[in-house]
Scaffold this motif. Sequence first.
Motif, PDB file in Angstrom:
ATOM      1  N   THR A  99       0.816  -1.543   0.180  1.00  0.00           N
ATOM      2  CA  THR A  99       0.263   0.595  -0.999  1.00  0.00           C
ATOM      3  C   THR A  99       0.765   1.144   0.088  1.00  0.00           C
ATOM      4  OG1 THR A  99      -0.008  -0.354   2.083  1.00  0.00           O
ATOM      5  CG2 THR A  99      -2.089  -1.270   1.167  1.00  0.00           C
ATOM      6  N   ALA A 100       0.407   2.576  -0.388  1.00  0.00           N
ATOM      7  CA  ALA A 100       1.343   3.675  -0.676  1.00  0.00           C
ATOM      8  C   ALA A 100       0.499   4.073  -0.038  1.00  0.00           C
ATOM      9  CB  ALA A 100       1.359   4.560  -1.883  1.00  0.00           C
ATOM     10  N   SER A 101       1.671   4.832   1.782  1.00  0.00           N
ATOM     11  CA  SER A 101       1.161   6.241   2.379  1.00  0.00           C
ATOM     12  C   SER A 101       2.611   6.626   3.265  1.00  0.00           C
ATOM     13  CB  SER A 101       0.604   5.000   3.467  1.00  0.00           C
ATOM     14  OG  SER A 101       1.551   4.404   3.828  1.00  0.00           O
ATOM     15  N   GLY A 102       2.107   7.693   4.060  1.00  0.00           N
ATOM     16  CA  GLY A 102       3.441   8.253   4.008  1.00  0.00           C
ATOM     17  C   GLY A 102       4.237   9.212   2.856  1.00  0.00           C
ATOM     18  N   GLY A 103       5.403   9.024   3.490  1.00  0.00           N
ATOM     19  CA  GLY A 103       6.675   9.975   3.170  1.00  0.00           C
ATOM     20  C   GLY A 103       6.484  11.249   2.595  1.00  0.00           C
ATOM     21  N   GLY A 104       6.092  12.054   3.956  1.00  0.00           N
ATOM     22  CA  GLY A 104       6.244  13.585   3.786  1.00  0.00           C
ATOM     23  C   GLY A 104       7.043  14.187   3.925  1.00  0.00           C
ATOM     24  N   ASP A 105       8.905  13.677   4.019  1.00  0.00           N
ATOM     25  CA  ASP A 105       9.945  14.596   3.660  1.00  0.00           C
ATOM     26  C   ASP A 105      10.607  14.110   2.399  1.00  0.00           C
ATOM     27  OD1 ASP A 105      10.872  12.164   4.125  1.00  0.00           O
ATOM     28  OD2 ASP A 105      12.408  12.718   5.857  1.00  0.00           O
ATOM     29  N   ILE A 106       9.472  13.328   1.444  1.00  0.00           N
ATOM     30  CA  ILE A 106      10.156  13.530   0.405  1.00  0.00           C
ATOM     31  C   ILE A 106      11.192  12.545  -0.364  1.00  0.00           C
ATOM     32  CG2 ILE A 106      11.156  14.543  -2.255  1.00  0.00           C
ATOM     33  CD1 ILE A 106       9.474  16.672  -1.024  1.00  0.00           C
ATOM     34  N   PRO A 107      12.571  12.680   0.108  1.00  0.00           N
ATOM     35  CA  PRO A 107      13.514  11.834  -0.232  1.00  0.00           C
ATOM     36  C   PRO A 107      13.371  10.234   0.783  1.00  0.00           C
ATOM     37  CG  PRO A 107      14.752  13.717   0.442  1.00  0.00           C
ATOM     38  CD  PRO A 107      13.501  13.450   0.723  1.00  0.00           C
ATOM     39  N   GLU A 108      14.310   9.231  -0.126  1.00  0.00           N
ATOM     40  CA  GLU A 108      13.368   7.431   0.610  1.00  0.00           C
ATOM     41  C   GLU A 108      14.437   6.763   0.457  1.00  0.00           C
ATOM     42  OE1 GLU A 108      10.613   7.652   1.430  1.00  0.00           O
ATOM     43  OE2 GLU A 108       9.328   9.570   0.186  1.00  0.00           O
ATOM     44  N   MET A 109      14.554   5.179   1.569  1.00  0.00           N
ATOM     45  CA  MET A 109      15.650   4.826   1.021  1.00  0.00           C
ATOM     46  C   MET A 109      15.403   4.223   0.496  1.00  0.00           C
ATOM     47  SD  MET A 109      17.205   5.567   4.966  1.00  0.00           S
ATOM     48  CE  MET A 109      17.865   4.688   4.930  1.00  0.00           C
ATOM     49  N   CYS A 110      15.656   4.361  -1.449  1.00  0.00           N
ATOM     50  CA  CYS A 110      16.046   3.705  -1.876  1.00  0.00           C
ATOM     51  C   CYS A 110      16.922   3.153  -2.404  1.00  0.00           C
ATOM     52  CB  CYS A 110      15.767   4.546  -3.385  1.00  0.00           C
ATOM     53  SG  CYS A 110      16.083   3.834  -4.833  1.00  0.00           S
ATOM     54  N   LEU A 111      17.938   3.164  -1.757  1.00  0.00           N
ATOM     55  CA  LEU A 111      19.546   1.787  -2.014  1.00  0.00           C
ATOM     56  C   LEU A 111      19.128   1.748  -1.423  1.00  0.00           C
ATOM     57  CD1 LEU A 111      22.216   5.104  -3.273  1.00  0.00           C
ATOM     58  CD2 LEU A 111      20.443   4.196  -4.833  1.00  0.00           C
ATOM     59  N   SER A 112      19.063   1.276   0.001  1.00  0.00           N
ATOM     60  CA  SER A 112      18.877   0.324   1.222  1.00  0.00           C
ATOM     61  C   SER A 112      17.900  -0.687   0.761  1.00  0.00           C
ATOM     62  CB  SER A 112      18.889   0.967   2.465  1.00  0.00           C
ATOM     63  OG  SER A 112      18.993   2.101   2.818  1.00  0.00           O
ATOM     64  N   GLY A 113      17.370  -0.607  -0.191  1.00  0.00           N
ATOM     65  CA  GLY A 113      16.484  -1.840  -0.888  1.00  0.00           C
ATOM     66  C   GLY A 113      16.808  -2.147  -1.449  1.00  0.00           C
ATOM     67  N   LEU A 114      17.442  -1.546  -2.812  1.00  0.00           N
ATOM     68  CA  LEU A 114      18.422  -1.730  -4.031  1.00  0.00           C
ATOM     69  C   LEU A 114      19.515  -2.598  -3.530  1.00  0.00           C
ATOM     70  CD1 LEU A 114      18.733  -2.231  -6.765  1.00  0.00           C
ATOM     71  CD2 LEU A 114      19.706   0.088  -6.551  1.00  0.00           C
ATOM     72  N   GLN A 115      20.302  -2.462  -1.951  1.00  0.00           N
ATOM     73  CA  GLN A 115      21.283  -3.469  -1.792  1.00  0.00           C
ATOM     74  C   GLN A 115      20.657  -4.090  -1.186  1.00  0.00           C
ATOM     75  OE1 GLN A 115      23.435  -1.377   1.730  1.00  0.00           O
ATOM     76  NE2 GLN A 115      24.951  -3.330   2.159  1.00  0.00           N
ATOM     77  N   LEU A 116      19.954  -4.499  -0.769  1.00  0.00           N
ATOM     78  CA  LEU A 116      18.897  -5.424  -0.450  1.00  0.00           C
ATOM     79  C   LEU A 116      18.461  -6.789  -1.026  1.00  0.00           C
ATOM     80  CD1 LEU A 116      18.678  -7.548   2.549  1.00  0.00           C
ATOM     81  CD2 LEU A 116      15.899  -5.671   2.919  1.00  0.00           C
ATOM     82  N   ALA A 117      17.427  -6.428  -2.617  1.00  0.00           N
ATOM     83  CA  ALA A 117      18.020  -7.256  -2.908  1.00  0.00           C
ATOM     84  C   ALA A 117      19.000  -7.410  -3.832  1.00  0.00           C
ATOM     85  CB  ALA A 117      16.947  -6.537  -4.576  1.00  0.00           C
ATOM     86  N   LEU A 118      19.979  -6.403  -4.322  1.00  0.00           N
ATOM     87  CA  LEU A 118      21.390  -6.978  -5.327  1.00  0.00           C
ATOM     88  C   LEU A 118      22.395  -8.117  -3.633  1.00  0.00           C
ATOM     89  CD1 LEU A 118      22.657  -4.045  -6.066  1.00  0.00           C
ATOM     90  CD2 LEU A 118      22.501  -5.594  -7.930  1.00  0.00           C
ATOM     91  N   THR A 119      22.037  -7.868  -3.317  1.00  0.00           N
ATOM     92  CA  THR A 119      22.277  -9.726  -1.799  1.00  0.00           C
ATOM     93  C   THR A 119      21.315 -10.307  -2.088  1.00  0.00           C
ATOM     94  OG1 THR A 119      21.389  -8.536  -0.344  1.00  0.00           O
ATOM     95  CG2 THR A 119      23.863  -7.409  -0.938  1.00  0.00           C
ATOM     96  N   ALA A 120      20.520 -10.159  -2.624  1.00  0.00           N
ATOM     97  CA  ALA A 120      19.359 -11.703  -3.006  1.00  0.00           C
ATOM     98  C   ALA A 120      19.412 -12.652  -3.760  1.00  0.00           C
ATOM     99  CB  ALA A 120      18.701 -11.306  -1.949  1.00  0.00           C
ATOM    100  N   ALA A 121      19.507 -11.333  -4.847  1.00  0.00           N
ATOM    101  CA  ALA A 121      19.311 -11.766  -6.063  1.00  0.00           C
ATOM    102  C   ALA A 121      20.650 -12.314  -6.718  1.00  0.00           C
ATOM    103  CB  ALA A 121      18.820 -10.909  -7.320  1.00  0.00           C
ATOM    104  N   PRO A 122      20.249 -14.322  -7.132  1.00  0.00           N
ATOM    105  CA  PRO A 122      21.365 -14.790  -8.312  1.00  0.00           C
ATOM    106  C   PRO A 122      22.970 -13.819  -9.105  1.00  0.00           C
ATOM    107  CG  PRO A 122      19.664 -15.798  -8.031  1.00  0.00           C
ATOM    108  CD  PRO A 122      18.481 -14.972  -8.114  1.00  0.00           C
ATOM    109  N   SER A 123      23.618 -14.421  -9.038  1.00  0.00           N
ATOM    110  CA  SER A 123      24.025 -13.255 -10.169  1.00  0.00           C
ATOM    111  C   SER A 123      23.575 -13.145 -11.933  1.00  0.00           C
ATOM    112  CB  SER A 123      25.737 -14.220 -10.284  1.00  0.00           C
ATOM    113  OG  SER A 123      25.550 -14.834 -10.981  1.00  0.00           O
ATOM    114  N   THR A 124      23.640 -12.105 -12.059  1.00  0.00           N
ATOM    115  CA  THR A 124      23.595 -11.919 -13.362  1.00  0.00           C
ATOM    116  C   THR A 124      22.097 -11.473 -13.662  1.00  0.00           C
ATOM    117  OG1 THR A 124      22.821 -13.733 -14.301  1.00  0.00           O
ATOM    118  CG2 THR A 124      24.922 -13.169 -14.377  1.00  0.00           C
ATOM    119  N   SER A 125      21.646 -11.110 -12.189  1.00  0.00           N
ATOM    120  CA  SER A 125      20.014 -11.210 -12.195  1.00  0.00           C
ATOM    121  C   SER A 125      19.382  -9.679 -12.830  1.00  0.00           C
ATOM    122  CB  SER A 125      19.139 -10.898 -11.034  1.00  0.00           C
ATOM    123  OG  SER A 125      19.496 -12.142 -10.070  1.00  0.00           O
TER     124      SER A 125
END
Length: 653
Positions: free
Chosen positions: A411-437
């Motif tokens: 669900t979409a909610s919050g986010g009043g201060d505009i910048p978000e933790m995008c790279l933290s989420g991407l880092q978590l995905a990169l450590t989980a995904a198989p190579s060459t994903s």
Amino acid sequence: MSQTVRMVVLVVLLLLVDHTHSFQPLFSSKGNSTTHRDITQRAVLIKTAQVCRDIAAEEGWGFSLTIDDSLTVEKVQRACSSTGTSTSVLSTVRYQTSIAIMYFTNALVDVVFALSEEHHFDDETFTGGRDVITAGTAVKTQRTLYLFPQFLMNSFTYIYLCLLMLKGVFAVKSSVKQENYGAGRLVLGQVCHTLQDFYSHSNWVELGNKSPYAALIKPDQTLENLAGPSVPTCRNCTDGNCENNLLPDLQQQGLLTSGYFNLFSSEKPAGKCSHGGSFDKTSRKDPIGGISKDDTGSSHGSLHHQAADLAVNATVELLEDIRLAVGNKKFLQLMGLSQSTVLCFVIDTTGSMSDDIAEAKRVSFEIIDSKRGTQQEPSAYILVPFNDPGFGPLVMTTNADIFKDSINALTASGGGDIPEMCLSGLQLALTAAPSTSEIFVFTDAPAKDAHLKSTITALIESSKSVVTFMLTDVLASRRRRSLQGVRPRAMSQADAQLYRDLARASGGQAIEVTKDDLSKATTVIEDSSASAVVTVFQVVSNPGKPDNFSFTVDGSLKNMTAYITGKSSLTFSITSATGVTQSSSESSGPLATLTTTGNLRRLSLNAENQTGLWEISVNSNDPYSVKVIGQSSVNFIYNLVEAHEGAHGDYSL
């Protein structure tokens, strides 16, 4: 060859220390010797083929592959991926990469655990060696590794941390059951090294055994006939000849021993065998010599190939033990035997993102529903939500319905201060995904954690994953809408440049569209979900300038697509190998069908039967990118390496 010479090789390689003492890790300094790499790959190919043969028998489809030492990655992939009627394009990249990861971590044991007798069955540590093989606990590797972002700067450190956190075939099975196949491969390589070393470092071969020692992978069985700590096992070698240095009484009684090894001291128990070799100081003390069979030039090198063959058979038995525990499907996933892609989304869930979430849901459901039950069905699904101040949890599953439920729950909610933790989420995905994903990030906000840029870049480079950003409503004017009381969000061109840089580093794209047009741009996701997708050509021009680019179309390529991103003023033309030209003003012409959405031009090329040199001419003074993809059975894996000297002369990254 000097230490400064660099080579490009089609394997994933490892930094090795000079003082290894086992089957040689990756390459043999003696051309007729067998390495850990050879042993591991042979065993994986054999066991994978056997599992596919059993599945074929159960399901009633033909399997004609002969299982012997002539197996190759391509042969096994082809035999396992088709019932004989499939016409889909096959790729061996994921399978080959998975095998490489396993022998990569196998060889890494000689670095991380170089002085551990248990990891090499040295010093008669049979119980300790078996514990290394069988014991261990599973750890949630992605979350644990995220706690150490400062260390995640290269693949060597990443795997080093994994080896410290996980060990033993128990951990392999647990990781596979949790569908954490990446962690399972890392630990499996380590386990295989120790198991394989047993046959090189002990006198199992000299005792006349023709089959593996099954008790090494079964912790409930007793290790029998071990030579006690006070039992002499060796006598001096004669004039450098060690063929008969094992004591006759030891052999007659069938007692098991292994050589002592020490880089720094010559001390060892009285009468005990040494490992042998120039780096083993214990081999210079009575009894002088050694019993290793690491290569054909070792103390017992005449038995090297027998030891290597037993190591292959033992590794096959270990793989069978894992297969019985996890089942055929998950075992094949562990081996990386898949021609399908991983569907991986990193999604901003703040207040203005409801349209984007709905589009991510639509396109993922369309891919799932159209490919379910086919060879093109994604091999895994990964979802990482993020906002501020949180990100995650990571959802990784092979079950499409679980993924559907997870993305439905966003669900979409919050986010009043505009910048978000995008790279933290991407880092978590990169450590989980198989190579060459291929990973897709949906956001309309700047990154609050831009300081992670270098860490993300390092993860991209080590995993060879591709990251594409779907950026909605990048600021082109001051107009912004207000949604549910959340103040208007604004991502400036400078904010978007961070995402463009990361996309460029990975070979991905930064696609900038309005929310209303997002559904037209997500065809890129559908394109990437096909099997055996390869990048034919890619360039980023920043600053932009008019230029001509060429790429070659060969007979293996099909279903080719070109993407050109840039400002609306950009124009281009494309010319085929036969000299036919189509301009950017033609939405449907002799060479391609063109659609334009935001900064993205997508060209579906009519390249069949037009092999040869193609050309794209771009006219723009603003930054732009060009990428051409297609489906092909031809691809490659590479790393830059340099030669180095040592006990086992090899190559390092």
